[in-house]
Design a protein around this motif. Sequence first.
Motif, PDB file in Angstrom:
ATOM      1  N   LEU A 140       0.825  -1.208   0.000  1.00 33.29           N
ATOM      2  CA  LEU A 140       0.000   0.000   0.000  1.00 33.29           C
ATOM      3  C   LEU A 140       0.858   1.256   0.000  1.00 33.29           C
ATOM      4  N   ASP A 141       1.937   1.257   0.757  1.00 30.73           N
ATOM      5  CA  ASP A 141       2.801   2.428   0.787  1.00 30.73           C
ATOM      6  C   ASP A 141       3.434   2.674  -0.588  1.00 30.73           C
ATOM      7  N   ALA A 142       3.797   1.597  -1.274  1.00 31.26           N
ATOM      8  CA  ALA A 142       4.330   1.740  -2.629  1.00 31.26           C
ATOM      9  C   ALA A 142       3.306   2.399  -3.543  1.00 31.26           C
ATOM     10  N   HIS A 143       2.028   2.083  -3.357  1.00 30.99           N
ATOM     11  CA  HIS A 143       1.012   2.657  -4.228  1.00 30.99           C
ATOM     12  C   HIS A 143       0.665   4.091  -3.851  1.00 30.99           C
ATOM     13  N   LEU A 144       0.964   4.491  -2.645  1.00 33.78           N
ATOM     14  CA  LEU A 144       0.892   5.918  -2.341  1.00 33.78           C
ATOM     15  C   LEU A 144       1.950   6.672  -3.133  1.00 33.78           C
ATOM     16  N   ALA A 145       3.135   6.082  -3.282  1.00 31.14           N
ATOM     17  CA  ALA A 145       4.181   6.688  -4.104  1.00 31.14           C
ATOM     18  C   ALA A 145       3.768   6.718  -5.571  1.00 31.14           C
ATOM     19  N   VAL A 146       3.119   5.652  -6.029  1.00 29.59           N
ATOM     20  CA  VAL A 146       2.627   5.600  -7.408  1.00 29.59           C
ATOM     21  C   VAL A 146       1.632   6.732  -7.651  1.00 29.59           C
ATOM     22  N   GLU A 147       0.680   6.894  -6.733  1.00 29.22           N
ATOM     23  CA  GLU A 147      -0.328   7.939  -6.910  1.00 29.22           C
ATOM     24  C   GLU A 147       0.289   9.330  -6.816  1.00 29.22           C
ATOM     25  N   ALA A 148       1.228   9.508  -5.896  1.00 30.59           N
ATOM     26  CA  ALA A 148       1.859  10.810  -5.746  1.00 30.59           C
ATOM     27  C   ALA A 148       2.622  11.217  -6.999  1.00 30.59           C
ATOM     28  N   ALA A 149       3.087  10.250  -7.774  1.00 25.05           N
ATOM     29  CA  ALA A 149       3.782  10.538  -9.028  1.00 25.05           C
ATOM     30  C   ALA A 149       2.820  10.736 -10.190  1.00 25.05           C
ATOM     31  N   GLY A 150       1.513  10.664  -9.925  1.00 26.37           N
ATOM     32  CA  GLY A 150       0.530  10.861 -10.977  1.00 26.37           C
ATOM     33  C   GLY A 150       0.296   9.631 -11.822  1.00 26.37           C
ATOM     34  N   MET A 151       0.677   8.453 -11.313  1.00 27.86           N
ATOM     35  CA  MET A 151       0.508   7.210 -12.052  1.00 27.86           C
ATOM     36  C   MET A 151      -0.722   6.449 -11.563  1.00 27.86           C
ATOM     37  N   VAL A 152      -1.189   5.515 -12.404  1.00 32.35           N
ATOM     38  CA  VAL A 152      -2.363   4.709 -12.094  1.00 32.35           C
ATOM     39  C   VAL A 152      -1.979   3.235 -12.166  1.00 32.35           C
ATOM     40  N   ALA A 153      -2.398   2.474 -11.172  1.00 31.04           N
ATOM     41  CA  ALA A 153      -2.117   1.033 -11.151  1.00 31.04           C
ATOM     42  C   ALA A 153      -3.030   0.311 -12.128  1.00 31.04           C
ATOM     43  N   VAL A 154      -2.439  -0.475 -13.020  1.00 29.10           N
ATOM     44  CA  VAL A 154      -3.179  -1.272 -13.994  1.00 29.10           C
ATOM     45  C   VAL A 154      -2.569  -2.670 -14.013  1.00 29.10           C
ATOM     46  N   ASP A 155      -3.409  -3.685 -14.040  1.00 28.23           N
ATOM     47  CA  ASP A 155      -2.978  -5.090 -14.101  1.00 28.23           C
ATOM     48  C   ASP A 155      -2.149  -5.485 -12.880  1.00 28.23           C
ATOM     49  N   LEU A 156      -2.585  -5.051 -11.702  1.00 32.07           N
ATOM     50  CA  LEU A 156      -1.956  -5.515 -10.461  1.00 32.07           C
ATOM     51  C   LEU A 156      -2.652  -6.806 -10.037  1.00 32.07           C
ATOM     52  N   TYR A 157      -1.896  -7.864  -9.886  1.00 35.52           N
ATOM     53  CA  TYR A 157      -2.456  -9.148  -9.455  1.00 35.52           C
ATOM     54  C   TYR A 157      -1.395  -9.892  -8.655  1.00 35.52           C
ATOM     55  N   ASP A 158      -1.729 -11.098  -8.165  1.00 33.21           N
ATOM     56  CA  ASP A 158      -0.829 -11.777  -7.237  1.00 33.21           C
ATOM     57  C   ASP A 158       0.512 -12.149  -7.870  1.00 33.21           C
ATOM     58  N   GLY A 159       0.565 -12.234  -9.209  1.00 30.98           N
ATOM     59  CA  GLY A 159       1.836 -12.511  -9.862  1.00 30.98           C
ATOM     60  C   GLY A 159       2.813 -11.361  -9.783  1.00 30.98           C
ATOM     61  N   ALA A 160       2.345 -10.177  -9.395  1.00 29.47           N
ATOM     62  CA  ALA A 160       3.233  -9.022  -9.234  1.00 29.47           C
ATOM     63  C   ALA A 160       3.880  -8.972  -7.858  1.00 29.47           C
ATOM     64  N   PHE A 161       3.510  -9.904  -6.964  1.00 27.15           N
ATOM     65  CA  PHE A 161       4.056  -9.929  -5.608  1.00 27.15           C
ATOM     66  C   PHE A 161       5.130 -11.012  -5.525  1.00 27.15           C
ATOM     67  N   LEU A 162       6.355 -10.609  -5.298  1.00 26.84           N
ATOM     68  CA  LEU A 162       7.473 -11.537  -5.130  1.00 26.84           C
ATOM     69  C   LEU A 162       7.853 -11.520  -3.655  1.00 26.84           C
ATOM     70  N   HIS A 163       7.579 -12.623  -2.970  1.00 27.51           N
ATOM     71  CA  HIS A 163       7.837 -12.645  -1.527  1.00 27.51           C
ATOM     72  C   HIS A 163       9.097 -13.438  -1.230  1.00 27.51           C
ATOM     73  N   ASP A 164      10.019 -12.805  -0.535  1.00 29.54           N
ATOM     74  CA  ASP A 164      11.240 -13.451  -0.064  1.00 29.54           C
ATOM     75  C   ASP A 164      10.947 -14.000   1.330  1.00 29.54           C
ATOM     76  N   PHE A 165      10.704 -15.305   1.421  1.00 27.51           N
ATOM     77  CA  PHE A 165      10.330 -15.899   2.700  1.00 27.51           C
ATOM     78  C   PHE A 165      11.497 -15.906   3.673  1.00 27.51           C
ATOM     79  N   GLY A 166      12.729 -15.959   3.162  1.00 29.96           N
ATOM     80  CA  GLY A 166      13.885 -15.942   4.052  1.00 29.96           C
ATOM     81  C   GLY A 166      14.042 -14.612   4.765  1.00 29.96           C
ATOM     82  N   ALA A 167      13.883 -13.515   3.999  1.00 21.77           N
ATOM     83  CA  ALA A 167      14.012 -12.174   4.579  1.00 21.77           C
ATOM     84  C   ALA A 167      12.680 -11.625   5.064  1.00 21.77           C
ATOM     85  N   ASP A 168      11.577 -12.339   4.774  1.00 23.16           N
ATOM     86  CA  ASP A 168      10.233 -11.914   5.157  1.00 23.16           C
ATOM     87  C   ASP A 168       9.932 -10.514   4.624  1.00 23.16           C
ATOM     88  N   VAL A 169      10.106 -10.343   3.304  1.00 23.69           N
ATOM     89  CA  VAL A 169       9.856  -9.051   2.674  1.00 23.69           C
ATOM     90  C   VAL A 169       9.248  -9.297   1.300  1.00 23.69           C
TER      91      VAL A 169
END
Length: 264
Positions: free
Chosen positions: A107-136
């Motif tokens: 969500l914080d990343a998308h606040l940055a997206v909106e602040a730059a005047g951009m619009v999120a398109v085609d956001l889905y679970d394949g756009a999330f890369l989770h590093d389970f080792g670093a928990d990020v």
Amino acid sequence: MGELFRAFRDQDSGCVSYGVQLPDGERWFVKEATTPAAQASLDRAWTFHRAVRHPAIVPQLHRITVADGHTAAVMPWHPGESLYGPARTRFRALPLASVLRAIDRVLDAHLAVEAAGMVAVDLYDGAFLHDFGADVVHLIDLDEYRPGPFVLQEDRLPGSARFMAPRNGTAAPASTSARRSTPSPAPPASSSTPETPNGPGAARRPSSPYWKGPPAPTPLNASRTYGSSPPRGALPAEGFGVRAGGSPPPENESAGDLVSEVTG
């Protein structure tokens, strides 16, 4: 030049991607366009990454010319698993605190997206890369993000209907096109109290430089204009966000320029 240690060839986007390891051990992710449509997508992504920087968003740092006049984008390699596949079940089994941290980061990343005047398109679970080792969690493949507002020329936004509002996931009736320039009346005001910087959820949002409070309600528009809300404030001059100064990277770099820059 480097060793290819991973390949992603069968992609709907028309791109092929590789994991490349340089002699010094540094790893990069290279995404190459193989069709005109894929090239248009990479061009759109290059524009997006010139405007937005955030720790959660894996940036496109270089662009090189490849075969047939196409280009390839070069990004840092991050370990992790896409939540589009079986890793989603593993993610759901994480402690609640880990899941909330990941959601807040997205969500914080998308606040940055909106602040730059951009619009999120085609956001889905394949756009999330989770590093389970670093928990990020990292955000990848944001190639359809674009400046807003924009008027959609097709019957629907690109992407999975599973992550769209019902009105965006189905084709519009043919008669709709004649009414697209006619604004709809504003929806009735909500009786609920809108969230404020000091309201519900504020305890999880204290460090974001992008949160400026909720926007004022705006009328729905039958012309399908997306991203019409104004930016919530300028990005910070320092730290992550838009480039604070200096000239932007060149439009295209040769492979030799990339190797010399990466290897020093």
